[in-house]
Design a protein around this motif. Sequence first.
Motif, PDB file in Angstrom:
ATOM      1  N   PHE A 190       7.161   9.772   2.333  1.00  0.00           N
ATOM      2  CA  PHE A 190       8.760  10.752   2.277  1.00  0.00           C
ATOM      3  C   PHE A 190       9.707   9.714   2.543  1.00  0.00           C
ATOM      4  N   VAL A 191      10.797  10.073   3.445  1.00  0.00           N
ATOM      5  CA  VAL A 191      12.110   9.285   3.319  1.00  0.00           C
ATOM      6  C   VAL A 191      11.961   7.679   3.792  1.00  0.00           C
ATOM      7  N   ALA A 192      11.004   7.615   4.819  1.00  0.00           N
ATOM      8  CA  ALA A 192      10.834   6.330   5.128  1.00  0.00           C
ATOM      9  C   ALA A 192       9.912   5.549   4.119  1.00  0.00           C
ATOM     10  N   HIS A 193       9.192   6.173   3.427  1.00  0.00           N
ATOM     11  CA  HIS A 193       8.440   5.366   2.202  1.00  0.00           C
ATOM     12  C   HIS A 193       9.544   4.719   1.129  1.00  0.00           C
ATOM     13  N   ALA A 194      10.514   5.904   0.757  1.00  0.00           N
ATOM     14  CA  ALA A 194      11.468   5.616  -0.396  1.00  0.00           C
ATOM     15  C   ALA A 194      12.460   4.516   0.106  1.00  0.00           C
ATOM     16  N   ALA A 195      13.003   4.580   1.374  1.00  0.00           N
ATOM     17  CA  ALA A 195      13.949   3.510   1.767  1.00  0.00           C
ATOM     18  C   ALA A 195      13.344   2.439   2.258  1.00  0.00           C
ATOM     19  N   GLY A 196      11.941   2.519   2.627  1.00  0.00           N
ATOM     20  CA  GLY A 196      11.465   1.168   3.163  1.00  0.00           C
ATOM     21  C   GLY A 196      10.789   0.192   1.852  1.00  0.00           C
ATOM     22  N   VAL A 197      10.386   0.720   0.925  1.00  0.00           N
ATOM     23  CA  VAL A 197      10.101   0.233  -0.402  1.00  0.00           C
ATOM     24  C   VAL A 197      11.223  -0.365  -0.993  1.00  0.00           C
ATOM     25  N   ALA A 198      12.345   0.465  -1.103  1.00  0.00           N
ATOM     26  CA  ALA A 198      13.498  -0.020  -1.841  1.00  0.00           C
ATOM     27  C   ALA A 198      14.019  -1.211  -1.160  1.00  0.00           C
ATOM     28  N   ALA A 199      14.130  -1.223   0.174  1.00  0.00           N
ATOM     29  CA  ALA A 199      14.822  -2.417   1.010  1.00  0.00           C
ATOM     30  C   ALA A 199      14.106  -3.389   0.998  1.00  0.00           C
ATOM     31  N   ALA A 200      12.565  -3.472   1.123  1.00  0.00           N
ATOM     32  CA  ALA A 200      11.617  -4.481   1.091  1.00  0.00           C
ATOM     33  C   ALA A 200      12.059  -5.318  -0.456  1.00  0.00           C
ATOM     34  N   ARG A 201      12.208  -4.425  -1.450  1.00  0.00           N
ATOM     35  CA  ARG A 201      12.478  -5.112  -2.622  1.00  0.00           C
ATOM     36  C   ARG A 201      13.822  -5.782  -2.782  1.00  0.00           C
ATOM     37  N   ARG A 202      14.627  -5.354  -2.305  1.00  0.00           N
ATOM     38  CA  ARG A 202      15.918  -6.012  -2.093  1.00  0.00           C
ATOM     39  C   ARG A 202      16.139  -7.147  -1.205  1.00  0.00           C
ATOM     40  N   LEU A 203      15.224  -6.909   0.039  1.00  0.00           N
ATOM     41  CA  LEU A 203      15.487  -8.006   0.965  1.00  0.00           C
ATOM     42  C   LEU A 203      14.366  -9.120   0.442  1.00  0.00           C
ATOM     43  N   ASN A 204      13.504  -8.890  -0.429  1.00  0.00           N
ATOM     44  CA  ASN A 204      12.647  -9.878  -1.082  1.00  0.00           C
ATOM     45  C   ASN A 204      11.588 -10.246   0.084  1.00  0.00           C
ATOM     46  N   VAL A 205      11.137  -9.157   0.848  1.00  0.00           N
ATOM     47  CA  VAL A 205       9.956  -9.309   1.818  1.00  0.00           C
ATOM     48  C   VAL A 205       8.604  -8.483   1.507  1.00  0.00           C
ATOM     49  N   PRO A 206       7.581  -8.838   1.733  1.00  0.00           N
ATOM     50  CA  PRO A 206       6.417  -7.828   1.557  1.00  0.00           C
ATOM     51  C   PRO A 206       6.511  -6.539   2.266  1.00  0.00           C
ATOM     52  N   ALA A 207       6.004  -5.562   1.633  1.00  0.00           N
ATOM     53  CA  ALA A 207       6.013  -4.231   2.366  1.00  0.00           C
ATOM     54  C   ALA A 207       4.539  -3.815   2.575  1.00  0.00           C
ATOM     55  N   ILE A 208       4.247  -3.576   3.650  1.00  0.00           N
ATOM     56  CA  ILE A 208       2.965  -2.797   4.313  1.00  0.00           C
ATOM     57  C   ILE A 208       3.233  -1.383   4.536  1.00  0.00           C
ATOM     58  N   GLU A 209       2.345  -0.430   4.339  1.00  0.00           N
ATOM     59  CA  GLU A 209       2.278   0.928   4.696  1.00  0.00           C
ATOM     60  C   GLU A 209       1.006   1.148   5.504  1.00  0.00           C
ATOM     61  N   THR A 210       1.264   2.038   6.839  1.00  0.00           N
ATOM     62  CA  THR A 210       0.175   2.491   7.234  1.00  0.00           C
ATOM     63  C   THR A 210      -0.141   3.967   6.970  1.00  0.00           C
ATOM     64  N   TYR A 211      -1.278   4.299   6.386  1.00  0.00           N
ATOM     65  CA  TYR A 211      -1.691   5.685   6.030  1.00  0.00           C
ATOM     66  C   TYR A 211      -2.313   6.392   7.290  1.00  0.00           C
ATOM     67  N   HIS A 212      -1.224   7.130   7.814  1.00  0.00           N
ATOM     68  CA  HIS A 212      -1.759   7.742   9.108  1.00  0.00           C
ATOM     69  C   HIS A 212      -2.294   9.062   9.006  1.00  0.00           C
ATOM     70  N   THR A 213      -1.831   9.712   7.888  1.00  0.00           N
ATOM     71  CA  THR A 213      -2.386  11.396   7.963  1.00  0.00           C
ATOM     72  C   THR A 213      -3.088  11.645   6.459  1.00  0.00           C
ATOM     73  N   PHE A 214      -4.111  12.308   6.790  1.00  0.00           N
ATOM     74  CA  PHE A 214      -4.966  12.807   5.820  1.00  0.00           C
ATOM     75  C   PHE A 214      -4.453  14.003   5.188  1.00  0.00           C
ATOM     76  N   PHE A 215      -3.659  13.631   4.013  1.00  0.00           N
ATOM     77  CA  PHE A 215      -2.870  14.668   3.530  1.00  0.00           C
ATOM     78  C   PHE A 215      -3.794  15.793   2.695  1.00  0.00           C
ATOM     79  N   GLU A 216      -4.716  15.149   2.207  1.00  0.00           N
ATOM     80  CA  GLU A 216      -5.652  16.014   1.345  1.00  0.00           C
ATOM     81  C   GLU A 216      -6.152  17.325   2.123  1.00  0.00           C
ATOM     82  N   GLU A 217      -6.216  17.361   3.431  1.00  0.00           N
ATOM     83  CA  GLU A 217      -6.745  18.536   4.147  1.00  0.00           C
ATOM     84  C   GLU A 217      -5.609  19.028   5.167  1.00  0.00           C
ATOM     85  N   TYR A 218      -4.424  18.493   4.774  1.00  0.00           N
ATOM     86  CA  TYR A 218      -3.422  18.835   5.705  1.00  0.00           C
ATOM     87  C   TYR A 218      -2.416  19.656   4.840  1.00  0.00           C
ATOM     88  N   LEU A 219      -2.238  19.516   3.336  1.00  0.00           N
ATOM     89  CA  LEU A 219      -1.300  20.309   2.810  1.00  0.00           C
ATOM     90  C   LEU A 219      -1.207  21.574   2.856  1.00  0.00           C
TER      91      LEU A 219
END
Length: 393
Positions: A95-124
Motif C-alpha cells: 500500500f502507501v508504505a510500498h509506493a512511497a518507499g520504492v519511490a524514495a529508494a530510487r530517488r535516494l539511490n539505495v537498495p529497497a528490501i520488502e518483507t512479505y508479512h501477510t498472506f493476502f491470497e487467503e486474507y482478502l
Amino acid sequence: MRVLMVSDVFFPRVNGVSTSIQTFRRDLAAHGCETWLVAPEYPQTWRHDDERILRQPSRYLLFDPEDRVMRRGPALAACMTFAGRADVLHVQTPFVAHAAGVAAARRLNVPAIETYHTFFEEYLHHYLPLLPAAVGRAFARSFSRRQCNAVDAVIAPSNQLAKVLAGYGVTRPIYTIPTGLRLEELEGGDGSTFRAEYGIGRSRPVMLFVGRVAHEKNIPFLLRVLDEVRRSAPNVLLVIAGEGPAKPSLLRSAADAGLMDNVLFVGYLDRGGPLLDCYRAADVFVFASRTETQGLVLLESLALGVPVVSTAMLGTKEVLDEAAGAVVVSEDAAEFAAAVVRILEEPRLRAELAAAGRAFVRQRWSSRETAKRLLALYEEVVRAERADSISSR
C-alpha cells in the motif's frame, strides 16, 4: 549500517507486523545498526516512541477501523529527508508504505528490501466478501508478484511462504528470515494476578488465544473446539486476548451456542506485564489460523511454559516443526478437543510439555540471531548495489 524502514502499521496498533518491526529494531541496534521508521499517526498515542520514529498524517480506513492510511506525499517527503543518510530502505507493508518507499529508494539511490508479512491470497476475501474468492486470490497473487518484483530483495518469514512467493512468479531473490523472540522480555508474569483480576478460579481450566480478533484467524473453529472440550470440562474457559473486526460475530456465535459462560474477551493487553500474566494464567494455548506467515504467539506461549495445541498451516507449520511443547492436530474439532482435554486432565503431561517448550524456544528462536541474518542481508544488498554502480560507469 543505517536503515530506513517504512510501514503502514506500527504500535499502538497491535499485530505481528508491529511486533516484528519493534523486535528487529531493538536487536539491530544491539548489533550497531541504526534504524529509522516512517509510520502512521494514530488517534491514541504510544508512549514508547523514540526520536527515530517519524509519524505521518493518516486517515481512517472504513473496512478496517483499527488501521490507518498514510498520505503518500508526506510519507515520501519524510523518506527523502534521509538523502545521504540511509544505506538501505526496508519496506514492511504494501500500500502507501510500498509506493512511497520504492519511490524514495530510487530517488535516494539505495537498495529497497520488502518483507512479505501477510498472506493476502487467503486474507482478502474476508474483507471484501462480495468479491468472488477465485477473483480475490488471482488479484492477490498478481498484486504480490508486482510488488515483490519492484524491490531488490524480498524477505519471507518462513520457507513455506517463500515457496508460495516463488510460485507466484516472484523473480527477485527471496530470503527466509523469521522474527525471533526477545527472550529477556518473556520473563516473569503472574497467572494468579490475571485470574484474580478477572474472577477466574484457581482451578478453573483455561484455554487461551492471543492475537488479532480477525476473520482470517479461524476463531469460530476454536469456539467449536470449546464446545467439544466442555463436554469433558464443563467449566473450561476460553480467554481471547485481542481486538478486531470479527468480535461482534464471535459474540453472536458464542451466544447462539450457549458458550457465553465459557468465553472471556479481554481485549489488547500491555506486553510489558498484563499479557505475560495472561499467558501464565493459561493451561493450554490454542491456535488454528490458516493464513499465518509465522505465528509469533505460538513461540511466546512456548517460551512462557504454556503448552500449545495448534493446526500447522503455512508459517505455523514451520514454527511447529519439531517443536517440543506443542501438539499438532488437524482442523477437526473432535481431534483438536481431545488433545486439549488430555493436556487439561494430565498435570504431569502439561508440566513436561511446558518444560520442553521453554527449552525449544531458547535453543532455536533467539531474536539476536535472526537480527544478525537481517543485518547480513542489508550488507549484501548494499555491496551488490555498489558493485552495480561501479560496473555501470
